[in-house]
Structure formats: C-alpha cells, structure tokens
Design an enzyme around this catalytic site. Structure first.
Site, PDB file in Angstrom:
ATOM      1  CE  LYS A  12      61.453  29.597 -31.086  1.00  0.00           C
ATOM      2  NZ  LYS A  12      61.192  30.624 -32.118  1.00  0.00           N
ATOM      3  CG  ASP A  68      61.825  36.250 -34.356  1.00  0.00           C
ATOM      4  OD1 ASP A  68      62.169  35.147 -34.812  1.00  0.00           O
ATOM      5  OD2 ASP A  68      62.581  37.240 -34.348  1.00  0.00           O
ATOM      6  CB  THR A  69      62.687  34.256 -28.990  1.00  0.00           C
ATOM      7  OG1 THR A  69      61.347  33.932 -28.631  1.00  0.00           O
ATOM      8  CG2 THR A  69      63.501  34.448 -27.724  1.00  0.00           C
ATOM      9  CG  PHE A 148      65.181  25.319 -27.079  1.00  0.00           C
ATOM     10  CD1 PHE A 148      65.077  26.379 -27.962  1.00  0.00           C
ATOM     11  CD2 PHE A 148      64.116  25.066 -26.226  1.00  0.00           C
ATOM     12  CE1 PHE A 148      63.934  27.172 -28.005  1.00  0.00           C
ATOM     13  CE2 PHE A 148      62.969  25.851 -26.263  1.00  0.00           C
ATOM     14  CZ  PHE A 148      62.881  26.910 -27.152  1.00  0.00           C
ATOM     15  CE1 TYR A 150      73.204  32.958 -28.132  1.00  0.00           C
ATOM     16  CE2 TYR A 150      70.974  32.813 -29.020  1.00  0.00           C
ATOM     17  CZ  TYR A 150      72.310  33.123 -29.177  1.00  0.00           C
ATOM     18  OH  TYR A 150      72.774  33.606 -30.384  1.00  0.00           O
ATOM     19  CG  ASP A 151      66.916  27.874 -22.543  1.00  0.00           C
ATOM     20  OD1 ASP A 151      66.732  29.081 -22.800  1.00  0.00           O
ATOM     21  OD2 ASP A 151      66.012  27.015 -22.623  1.00  0.00           O
ATOM     22  NE  ARG A 177      59.374  30.453 -27.257  1.00  0.00           N
ATOM     23  CZ  ARG A 177      60.694  30.375 -27.047  1.00  0.00           C
ATOM     24  NH1 ARG A 177      61.171  29.748 -25.982  1.00  0.00           N
ATOM     25  NH2 ARG A 177      61.552  30.913 -27.890  1.00  0.00           N
TER      26      ARG A 177
END
Length: 198
Positions: A12, A68-69, A148, A150-151, A177
């Site tokens: 991230k 947060d994602t 990274f 769920y990509d 993001r």
C-alpha cells in the site's frame, strides 16, 4: 511535507508514494519501529479509517493519515466489505480470501462489485476524509501477478484485465485508492499554496 501513514503494509505504501508528489514524504509505522497492529473493529470502512488515524495521531502527535479499503460485492449483500482483509479467517491470507469469494460466486450470474477506499487525514489536529470508489466485476479465475489483495479477481469497469494484470502506473490512474489519494493530494496542495501566500 512529512506524513505518517498509519499502516505496516509495504505494498500500500509503495502504491501511495508512487502517486504522491515529491514534496510529500510518508513514513509507515514499520519505518517508525512501531510494530503493533492497530485494531480494526469498527463496523464500517469509514470507521476503521478514522480509528486508525486517530490512534496514530494520539500516539505520535504528528500529522498522519490512514486508509481502509473494502471489496463490496452486490450478490453477497456488500460482503466482504469492512471484513475484506480477514474474510477467510484471521490469517489474512489473500489467496484464501479470493478462493472464498470465488466459491461463493460460483453459481451467481451477477458478479458486479466495487472497491472502496476511505482515507482519514489528521492535519494540525483537524480531521478530513476522502473517498475513492471504482466499479467493476469479479472475474471467474485469478489472473495476473501484480498488485495485492483481491487484485487478481477484480476487473474494473471498461477493462478486460484485472488489477493484477496492470502495471502500478496503470492501476493507480483508475483505482479506488488512486482516486482517494488524488483527493488527499488536492487538499494538501491547497494547504501548501495557502502557506506560501501567507
């Protein structure tokens, strides 16, 4: 301009730093030798982002931000959502999480989903939030080796490739993001310009 990024996640941090202009320098918690995990027990993505930013601001008394994602899938009533990182268990394993999603969607025709990122910034004691959303669908198979989380199973709207098949540069232009970080940059740029005028 220095900011603490309330995270230990090097992926991230690298993604965010690649978007930020050179005058904004971020440090992760790991780089500050703070190795404890910050609890993520809030009921919403917004709440988790806010809690993490407040926690770090109170601990270090410095300007900071947290994100947060969550991946929200229509057929799963918005799951995994705020529980995205631990969807398949406390081990926080991305492959386990993706496998669980693919199993749950195996018989579903509607595979529409969205990624949502919420960034909370603490700047000089004031709190600000920025949201980024990208819509798309869940692929039937994991493809690609970049990114990274769920990509490898998320195809953004208008693209046949998953996020994991895109370069970081391609992904950050359209990603949840990337959108949230751009709003953060715009806010900080305005502050910076005001400081120069003063």
């Amino acid at each position: 301009m220095k900011l603490i990024f309330a995270s230990h996640n090097a992926h991230k941090a690298s993604e965010i730093q690649s978007i930020l202009p050179s005058w904004i320098d971020i440090k992760t918690l790991s780089e500050l030798n703070y190795l404890e995990e910050i609890p993520e027990n809030e009921a919403t993505i917004e709440g988790n982002s806010q809690f993490k930013a407040r926690f770090v601001h109170e601990k270090f008394e410095q300007n900071c931000f947290a994100d947060d994602t969550g991946l929200e899938i229509s057929s799963l009533n918005g799951r995994p959502g705020v529980h995205s990182a631990r969807y398949a268990g406390e081990q926080r394993d991305s492959n386990d999480n993706m496998n669980k999603v693919l199993e749950e969607l195996a018989m579903m025709s509607d595979r529409s989903a969205q990624f949502k990122t919420v960034i909370t910034l603490y700047w000089e004691g004031a709190e600000h939030q920025f949201e980024g959303i990208v819509r798309g669908q869940i692929a039937t198979l994991k493809t690609g080796s970049e990114g990274f989380g769920y990509d490898p199973i998320f195809q953004p709207e208008g693209f046949s490739a998953t996020f994991a098949e895109m370069t970081m540069e391609q992904k950050t232009v359209i990603s949840h993001r990337g959108i949230a970080v751009q709003k953060l940059i715009n806010f900080l740029s305005n502050l910076f310009e005001q400081l120069l005028i003063i």
